[in-house]
Design an enzyme around this catalytic site. Structure first.
Site, PDB file in Angstrom:
ATOM      1  N   LYS A   1      36.911  39.794  44.224  1.00  0.00           N
ATOM      2  CA  LYS A   1      37.554  41.009  43.719  1.00  0.00           C
ATOM      3  C   LYS A   1      36.509  41.990  43.199  1.00  0.00           C
ATOM      4  O   LYS A   1      36.609  43.203  43.423  1.00  0.00           O
ATOM      5  CB  LYS A   1      38.566  40.638  42.623  1.00  0.00           C
TER       6      LYS A   1
ATOM      7  N   GLN B   1      42.601  36.087  35.513  1.00  0.00           N
ATOM      8  CA  GLN B   1      42.599  35.118  36.614  1.00  0.00           C
ATOM      9  C   GLN B   1      43.329  33.853  36.169  1.00  0.00           C
ATOM     10  O   GLN B   1      43.053  33.296  35.117  1.00  0.00           O
ATOM     11  CB  GLN B   1      41.163  34.790  37.022  1.00  0.00           C
TER      12      GLN B   1
ATOM     13  N   ASP C   1      48.189  43.766  38.214  1.00  0.00           N
ATOM     14  CA  ASP C   1      48.524  42.574  38.995  1.00  0.00           C
ATOM     15  C   ASP C   1      49.989  42.166  38.799  1.00  0.00           C
ATOM     16  O   ASP C   1      50.420  41.137  39.309  1.00  0.00           O
ATOM     17  CB  ASP C   1      47.599  41.406  38.603  1.00  0.00           C
TER      18      ASP C   1
END
Length: 279
Positions: free
Chosen positions: A53, A97, A120
């Protein structure tokens, strides 16, 4: 029957091309889009994802901040790190994450992310807005699936879509997005009985169950569109690709299907946030 391989690398490339001009425009106005990723612990797969990413950001000119916290980090310490990024006006997107170490309250950490920076789509407010049809940033994998469907002009309205998986950042939101596009949606999961019978009725299948080669070709309706959101060890998806390819009219490969588009949607959401929140 003509087979269409739904190539995510092509879709991802187009998304990135469209972002370049927008990023340049922001920079001309003194704004550098910025994504902060938080990694807790030393899980090798998570480290790889975070690095991918970060690399994708740098290639496009999006600033990437990596916050790496030790395995023994407490929930309170993680919340403090998130709050610091919430308050940093140079940060436009925050990605935690997952999974985080088991002693951390992951849901509490997700909820701490400012919804303006929830690129996200992990907060409950973000999910609720997505389900109601006005979400700014749907979870990136569901958003990627819809982007592939749109790119290849796959009809959704009136179709029966079966989603196999009900996770809060994949199965549930993609079911909501398909429903918002007027599909008739059945969401299946580990407790579903007669799954092959249900899949036999599906015009569109989304595999998001987290089990390698779980969905078999004979379970599918002839001509079904199959989108594989699984990513298991050894670059294996959630469908038996070769067997499903025999039956499907269109199918995503793994790798090279949903994955590249997921990262591109994360970049797009970060740029969207930078444009909306011009600090």
């Amino acid at each position: 029957m003509e087979k269409i391989i739904l190539d995510g690398t092509v879709v991802a490339k187009e998304i990135k091309e469209k972002l370049k001009g927008r990023i340049e425009s922001l920079k001309e106005n003194g704004i550098i889009p910025c994504l902060a990723t938080i990694l807790v612990g030393n899980d090798p797969s998570s480290e790889t994802y975070v690095r991918m990413k970060g690399n994708a950001c740098e290639k496009l000119g999006i600033h990437s901040i990596r916050v790496h916290l030790p395995e023994e980090t407490t929930t309170e310490e993680l919340l403090a790190a998130i709050q610091g990024l919430n308050e940093d006006e140079t940060v436009h997107g925050i990605l935690l994450q997952h999974p985080v170490p088991s002693h951390i309250d992951e849901r509490l950490a997700f909820e701490a992310i400012d919804i303006r920076k929830d690129v996200d789509g992990v907060t409950s407010a973000g999910y609720g807005q997505t389900a109601l049809g006005f979400g700014q940033y749907p979870s990136c994998t569901p958003a990627a699936i819809m982007e592939i469907i749109n790119y290849y002009k796959i009809p959704v309205e009136g179709k029966h879509a079966v989603v196999v998986g009900r996770s809060p950042i994949l199965g549930k939101p993609v079911s909501a997005l398909l429903l918002n596009e007027n599909a008739t949606v059945t969401t299946c999961h580990s407790k579903t009985t007669n799954l092959p019978d249900i899949l036999k009725q599906a015009d569109i299948v989304v595999a998001a169950v987290g089990r390698p080669k779980f969905i078999q070709g004979p379970w599918l309706k002839e001509g079904a569109v199959v989108l594989d959101a699984g990513y298991n060890k050894g670059n294996i998806g959630d469908i038996d690709y070769e067997a499903c390819l025999e039956v499907a009219s269109a199918i995503t490969p793994v790798p090279g299907g949903v994955g590249p588009v997921t990262i591109s949607m994360l970049l797009k959401h970060t740029v969207d946030s930078a444009e909306k929140n011009k600090y």
